[in-house]
Motif scaffolding. Structure first.
Motif, short mmCIF file in Angstrom:
data_model
loop_
_atom_site.label_atom_id
_atom_site.label_comp_id
_atom_site.label_asym_id
_atom_site.label_seq_id
_atom_site.Cartn_x
_atom_site.Cartn_y
_atom_site.Cartn_z
N TYR A 146 0.86 -1.18 0.00
CA TYR A 146 0.00 0.00 0.00
C TYR A 146 0.90 1.23 0.00
O TYR A 146 1.55 1.55 0.99
N TYR A 156 -2.03 12.64 10.83
CA TYR A 156 -2.57 11.39 11.37
C TYR A 156 -3.10 11.60 12.79
O TYR A 156 -2.42 12.20 13.63
N PRO A 160 -10.44 9.61 16.37
CA PRO A 160 -11.24 9.94 15.18
C PRO A 160 -12.18 11.12 15.38
O PRO A 160 -12.67 11.69 14.40
N VAL A 171 -6.18 11.77 8.25
CA VAL A 171 -6.19 10.32 8.19
C VAL A 171 -6.31 9.80 9.63
O VAL A 171 -5.52 10.18 10.50
N ASN A 172 -7.31 8.96 9.88
CA ASN A 172 -7.45 8.35 11.19
C ASN A 172 -6.58 7.10 11.27
O ASN A 172 -6.64 6.23 10.40
N ILE A 174 -6.78 4.55 13.03
CA ILE A 174 -7.53 3.29 13.11
C ILE A 174 -7.79 2.72 11.72
O ILE A 174 -7.85 1.50 11.53
N ASP A 175 -7.91 3.61 10.72
CA ASP A 175 -8.12 3.14 9.35
C ASP A 175 -6.85 2.49 8.79
O ASP A 175 -6.91 1.49 8.07
N LEU A 176 -5.68 3.06 9.11
CA LEU A 176 -4.43 2.44 8.69
C LEU A 176 -4.20 1.11 9.39
O LEU A 176 -3.63 0.18 8.82
N LYS A 177 -4.68 1.02 10.62
CA LYS A 177 -4.50 -0.22 11.38
C LYS A 177 -5.28 -1.36 10.76
O LYS A 177 -4.91 -2.54 10.90
N ASP A 178 -6.36 -1.04 10.08
CA ASP A 178 -7.21 -2.07 9.47
C ASP A 178 -6.67 -2.57 8.13
O ASP A 178 -7.21 -3.54 7.58
N ARG A 179 -5.65 -1.95 7.60
CA ARG A 179 -5.14 -2.35 6.29
C ARG A 179 -4.39 -3.67 6.40
O ARG A 179 -3.62 -3.90 7.35
#
Length: 376
Positions: A146, A156, A160, A171-172, A174-179
């Motif tokens: 990615y 970052y 949220p 950019v939150n 938590i969204d990067l953590k879900d990748r």
């Protein structure tokens, strides 16, 4: 110095080096980024990357520290161009068809990574070749990477719900953590306020990182202690930084010197001109990127004759003058004396910065840590 253990990967056996606690390379998820500009910009980017690796529970691939003679020619560029510039430089020692005097150093040769090692897994990367990187990580499909190509424009947030301005793209975390991609590859991670931290646990980690990942090269620390003893010992001088030699700082250097003189005179009414060779008044250590003989510094020395600069202690710098970088066999004295200057000026009982200088910003951080330690 931290012992690094090499791991042999396909034909690229020198591309990555594991720290002692690193996992087997093909079992983890990873994070890396592209460095640029001078030391302090690279240091700030590294701090941000370490925080992200910790928060996202990923192994950090640490780029080498780039040390340049003079102004860093590798400045911020968009992701693709920055990658190209870094790869071209390390392959050819040239950039934009001009030869560049630089060296690459392992961060652990300079900084204390004890806290980092206790909290994340990391690997030292040896070049800026994307193919080497993906093959070493056993990545065979682009869908496993990615690429965050606009990271320079992003900010970052760990919370949220935190409000944000319009200067950066939000950019939150938590969204990067879900990748799920095996590798998160950022472009630039430099910015003084790149990561907005609200939760106490995260604030504590970042604070501990800043207080504990400090310059700890034993040779430099020894030289700095000897310089301070010659000045008169700890708590015996004021630290001042005058950045005058490059870019916009060179354009306003007369004003910078004038403002520093004014601030010192306002704060220390008892500093007087002393015609004796022995300085009985308050002493000053001046860190600067121009020579002592620079005409723009003349008013400073006339006003404060009890002022020392690094060149006054040239005899103490001898151990650095024969030090070689095993990576390229270069004598690295000219790349390292700035850190001796930085550490010395930060040990003053008060510090006066050059505004908007990242050197001054880091010296302020180090000065606060030093004073906190000294007072305790």
């Amino acid at each position: 110095m931290t012992l690094l253990v090499s791991i042999y990967l396909i034909e690229y056996k020198s591309f990555l080096k594991l720290n002692d606690n690193s996992p087997i390379i093909y079992q983890e998820k990873y994070l890396t980024y592209l460095p640029h500009s001078g030391f302090n910009n690279q240091r700030i980017a590294l701090e941000n990357a370490i925080f992200l690796a910790w928060y996202l529970n990923r192994t950090l691939i640490v780029p080498p520290l780039l040390l340049f003679k003079g102004v860093a020619p590798v400045t911020f560029k968009p992701y693709g161009q920055l990658y190209k510039n870094l790869n071209t430089l390390t392959k050819t020692n040239k950039l934009h068809n001009k030869s560049v005097t630089y060296t690459m150093w392992n961060w652990e040769e300079l900084m204390d990574f004890t806290f980092v090692k206790q909290n994340i897994d990391y690997i030292h990367c040896q070049d800026f070749n994307f193919t080497h990187l993906t093959e070493s990580l056993h990545i065979n499909n682009n869908s496993e990477v990615y690429k965050i190509t606009n990271s320079y424009q992003q900010q970052y947030y760990d919370d949220p719900t935190t409000e944000h301005g319009t200067l950066f793209e939000r950019v939150n975390l938590i969204d990067l953590k879900d990748r799920n991609e095996k590798l998160l590859h950022f472009g630039s991670l430099y910015a003084r306020v790149k990561i907005i931290v609200q939760y106490p646990e995260n604030q504590n980690f970042r604070s501990q990182l800043r207080y504990r990942m400090l310059i700890n090269n034993l040779m430099m620390v020894d030289i700095v202690n000897k310089i301070i003893n010659k000045i008169g010992g700890t708590d015996s001088f004021i630290g001042v930084h005058a950045r005058l030699g490059d870019g916009r700082f060179a354009m306003v250097k007369k004003q910078t010197v004038r403002e520093l003189i004014k601030r010192l005179q306002e704060d220390f009414k008892h500093i007087k001109v002393n015609n004796n060779s022995f300085c009985s008044q308050t002493k000053i250590y001046l860190a600067t990127d121009v020579k002592k003989s620079d005409s723009f510094l003349k008013p400073f020395f006339q006003t404060f004759p009890c002022t020392y600069v690094l060149s006054d202690f040239n005899d103490l710098l001898d151990p650095l003058k024969s030090l070689k970088n095993p990576r390229d066999d270069k004598i690295i004295y000219e790349f390292l004396i700035r850190f001796v200057d930085l550490l010395t000026v930060s040990k003053g009982n008060k510090f006066y910065p050059t505004e908007n200088s990242t050197f001054s910003d880091y010296a302020k951080v180090l000065n606060k840590i030093w004073l906190d330690t000294f007072n305790n």
